[in-house]
Design an enzyme around this catalytic site. Sequence first.
Site, PDB file in Angstrom:
ATOM      1  N   ARG A 153       0.832  -1.221   0.000  1.00 22.06           N
ATOM      2  CA  ARG A 153       0.000   0.000   0.000  1.00 22.06           C
ATOM      3  C   ARG A 153       0.858   1.259   0.000  1.00 22.06           C
ATOM      4  NH1 ARG A 153      -4.133  -3.076   4.009  1.00 22.06           N
ATOM      5  NH2 ARG A 153      -5.218  -4.063   2.289  1.00 22.06           N
ATOM      6  N   GLU A 192      -4.925  -3.230  -4.037  1.00 20.28           N
ATOM      7  CA  GLU A 192      -4.208  -3.364  -2.743  1.00 20.28           C
ATOM      8  C   GLU A 192      -5.169  -3.015  -1.605  1.00 20.28           C
ATOM      9  OE1 GLU A 192      -0.344  -3.530  -2.668  1.00 20.28           O
ATOM     10  OE2 GLU A 192      -0.395  -3.975  -4.795  1.00 20.28           O
ATOM     11  N   ARG A 234     -11.927   0.356  12.248  1.00 17.23           N
ATOM     12  CA  ARG A 234     -11.790  -0.777  13.186  1.00 17.23           C
ATOM     13  C   ARG A 234     -10.755  -0.472  14.259  1.00 17.23           C
ATOM     14  NH1 ARG A 234     -11.768  -5.667   8.952  1.00 17.23           N
ATOM     15  NH2 ARG A 234     -14.013  -5.892   8.739  1.00 17.23           N
TER      16      ARG A 234
HETATM   17  C1  LIG Z   1      -5.701  -3.341 -12.929  1.00 17.09           C
HETATM   18  C2  LIG Z   1      -5.878  -4.228 -11.737  1.00 17.09           C
HETATM   19  C3  LIG Z   1      -4.807  -5.012 -11.311  1.00 17.09           C
HETATM   20  C4  LIG Z   1      -4.978  -5.859 -10.214  1.00 17.09           C
HETATM   21  N1  LIG Z   1      -3.925  -6.662  -9.831  1.00 17.09           N
HETATM   22  C5  LIG Z   1      -4.138  -7.602  -8.877  1.00 17.09           C
HETATM   23  C6  LIG Z   1      -3.108  -8.560  -8.578  1.00 17.09           C
HETATM   24  O1  LIG Z   1      -1.999  -8.536  -9.155  1.00 17.09           O
HETATM   25  N2  LIG Z   1      -3.366  -9.515  -7.653  1.00 17.09           N
HETATM   26  C7  LIG Z   1      -4.560  -9.579  -7.006  1.00 17.09           C
HETATM   27  O2  LIG Z   1      -4.725 -10.468  -6.180  1.00 17.09           O
HETATM   28  N3  LIG Z   1      -5.554  -8.695  -7.263  1.00 17.09           N
HETATM   29  C8  LIG Z   1      -5.374  -7.714  -8.193  1.00 17.09           C
HETATM   30  N4  LIG Z   1      -6.374  -6.827  -8.488  1.00 17.09           N
HETATM   31  C9  LIG Z   1      -7.665  -6.965  -7.834  1.00 17.09           C
HETATM   32  C10 LIG Z   1      -7.980  -5.868  -6.829  1.00 17.09           C
HETATM   33  O3  LIG Z   1      -7.193  -6.033  -5.690  1.00 17.09           O
HETATM   34  C11 LIG Z   1      -9.490  -5.947  -6.543  1.00 17.09           C
HETATM   35  O4  LIG Z   1     -10.162  -5.488  -7.717  1.00 17.09           O
HETATM   36  C12 LIG Z   1      -9.885  -5.136  -5.333  1.00 17.09           C
HETATM   37  O5  LIG Z   1      -9.399  -5.720  -4.160  1.00 17.09           O
HETATM   38  C13 LIG Z   1     -11.414  -4.974  -5.213  1.00 17.09           C
HETATM   39  O6  LIG Z   1     -12.062  -6.184  -5.310  1.00 17.09           O
HETATM   40  P1  LIG Z   1     -13.321  -6.342  -6.313  1.00 17.09           P
HETATM   41  O7  LIG Z   1     -12.889  -5.821  -7.643  1.00 17.09           O
HETATM   42  O8  LIG Z   1     -13.787  -7.744  -6.244  1.00 17.09           O
HETATM   43  O9  LIG Z   1     -14.412  -5.354  -5.753  1.00 17.09           O
HETATM   44  P2  LIG Z   1     -15.485  -5.685  -4.595  1.00 17.09           P
HETATM   45  O10 LIG Z   1     -14.795  -6.272  -3.441  1.00 17.09           O
HETATM   46  O11 LIG Z   1     -16.595  -6.461  -5.209  1.00 17.09           O
HETATM   47  O12 LIG Z   1     -15.980  -4.236  -4.240  1.00 17.09           O
HETATM   48  C14 LIG Z   1     -16.972  -3.503  -4.987  1.00 17.09           C
HETATM   49  C15 LIG Z   1     -17.217  -2.187  -4.261  1.00 17.09           C
HETATM   50  O13 LIG Z   1     -17.764  -2.444  -2.954  1.00 17.09           O
HETATM   51  C16 LIG Z   1     -16.939  -1.851  -1.955  1.00 17.09           C
HETATM   52  N5  LIG Z   1     -16.954  -2.693  -0.757  1.00 17.09           N
HETATM   53  C17 LIG Z   1     -16.762  -4.023  -0.674  1.00 17.09           C
HETATM   54  N6  LIG Z   1     -16.846  -4.432   0.597  1.00 17.09           N
HETATM   55  C18 LIG Z   1     -17.089  -3.337   1.346  1.00 17.09           C
HETATM   56  C19 LIG Z   1     -17.299  -3.103   2.751  1.00 17.09           C
HETATM   57  N7  LIG Z   1     -17.214  -4.081   3.635  1.00 17.09           N
HETATM   58  N8  LIG Z   1     -17.538  -1.824   3.152  1.00 17.09           N
HETATM   59  C20 LIG Z   1     -17.592  -0.810   2.271  1.00 17.09           C
HETATM   60  N9  LIG Z   1     -17.398  -0.967   0.934  1.00 17.09           N
HETATM   61  C21 LIG Z   1     -17.154  -2.228   0.486  1.00 17.09           C
HETATM   62  C22 LIG Z   1     -15.557  -1.759  -2.584  1.00 17.09           C
HETATM   63  O14 LIG Z   1     -14.771  -0.777  -1.962  1.00 17.09           O
HETATM   64  C23 LIG Z   1     -15.924  -1.407  -4.026  1.00 17.09           C
HETATM   65  O15 LIG Z   1     -16.161  -0.037  -4.136  1.00 17.09           O
HETATM   66  C24 LIG Z   1      -6.220  -5.920  -9.535  1.00 17.09           C
HETATM   67  C25 LIG Z   1      -7.276  -5.095  -9.966  1.00 17.09           C
HETATM   68  C26 LIG Z   1      -7.118  -4.269 -11.045  1.00 17.09           C
HETATM   69  C27 LIG Z   1      -8.279  -3.424 -11.491  1.00 17.09           C
END
Ligand SMILES: Cc1cc2nc3c(=O)[nH]c(=O)nc-3n(C[C@H](O)[C@H](O)[C@H](O)COP(=O)(O)OP(=O)(O)OC[C@H]3O[C@@H](n4cnc5c(N)ncnc54)[C@H](O)[C@@H]3O)c2cc1C
Length: 379
Positions: free
Chosen positions: A241, A362, A374
Amino acid sequence: MDFALSEEQNAIFDMAYAFGQETIAPHARDWEAEGTIPKDLWPQVGALGLGGIYVSEDSGGAGLSRLDATLIFEALSMACPSVAAFLSIHNMCAKMIDTYASDDMKARVLPKAMTMETVLSYCLTEPGSGSDAAALKTRADRTNEGYTLNGTKAFISGGGYSDTYVAMVRTGAEGPKGVSAVLIEEGTPGLSFGGLEDKMGWRSQPTRQVQFDDCKIPTENLLGEEGRGFAYAMAGLDGGRLNIAACSLGAAQTGLTATLAYMAERKAFGTSIDQFQALQFRLADMEIDMQAARTFLRQAAWKLDTGAPDAPKFCAMAKKFVTETGSRVVDQCLQLHGGYGYLADYGIEKLVRDLRVHQILEGTNEIMRLIVARHMLAK
Ligand SMILES: Cc1cc2nc3c(=O)[nH]c(=O)nc-3n(C[C@H](O)[C@H](O)[C@H](O)COP(=O)(O)OP(=O)(O)OC[C@H]3O[C@@H](n4cnc5c(N)ncnc54)[C@H](O)[C@@H]3O)c2cc1C
């Protein structure tokens, strides 16, 4: 309290900045158009000791601090945040291996990772679980020889490009304690990749799904202890991060510097546009935000370096604050360039696109607030 960088830290920043300007910046747009970073860049990065920035010297790393790392990522992202952020992921994986792996695994994996003959990717997210990462479903079933993996990882930076994947997989019951970390080498039967994702930014980095279909790995590829993978993955993210935040900072600084120069040249209503007080105030606000972001980021890095108990909270706060500042600044830079900011030749629109994702990955910035809240409520 001393806010000055040491002579060595200034030298580290200058080294990374010079390398970025000479070796990355001239090609960043081409690499973006090609959708890939040439693999021969990485051994040059490795030769500078940037393959294992905060990997211990015993393991062949540079043994630098997290604060030093933020300087490196700030400097490199002045050339291209997409390339710099990709290096951050490799470093996050390398550090996990250095901290938690057996001596045998370290000896097997780290030498080539340090020289960047091999590039590492981090596989946590799945199609059905991102923020709620502990709900991951990819299974690793024990066999006599090792593990058989089945499942899909989504959004993997370096998917189909990297040489080794550090994947968080389920070896036990539901929840974080059922998760282990394993290594999967490119070429392992049963390892395959989805199509190239077409993205808004970070376009020079290939992003693909990573799929496991009866993918068999030996027992030696278990990283650390079974059931500890989620804890390892989260520990890796604290530093990750900071690095991502540093990438926002460096790119935004590039945007701001270019905007200052542009405003001195661009004339409107008979004067250069930097003479309009309304725009000077915007410049001042950007400078204030950038200085606050930089100080906050370095404080969070110092917390992590000194093992402060509230380091995860500070890393989360800095990630949210700095990535949002960076995006806001480059958006303002685009506005101050007028129509030219919207043209690729001016380099600003790429920064806007590249930085947007820093608020999502991240851990999203909503999850950063969750972590902060938290900590506050636990008191
Ligand atoms: C270009 C790119 C590269 C990436 N590279 C990697 C990688 O190398 N390795 C890897 O493991 N991952 C990678 N990721 C994945 C990234 O870490 C995830 O997209 C991210 O953690 C969000 O997960 P999600 O997309 O499933 O969104 P979700 O978890 O489905 O979230 C959708 C929305 O809901 C919100 N939300 C969810 N839960 C809560 C809560 N409890 N309270 C409030 N708001 C909430 C989120 O903030 C978001 O706005 C990458 C993503 C991108 C776009």
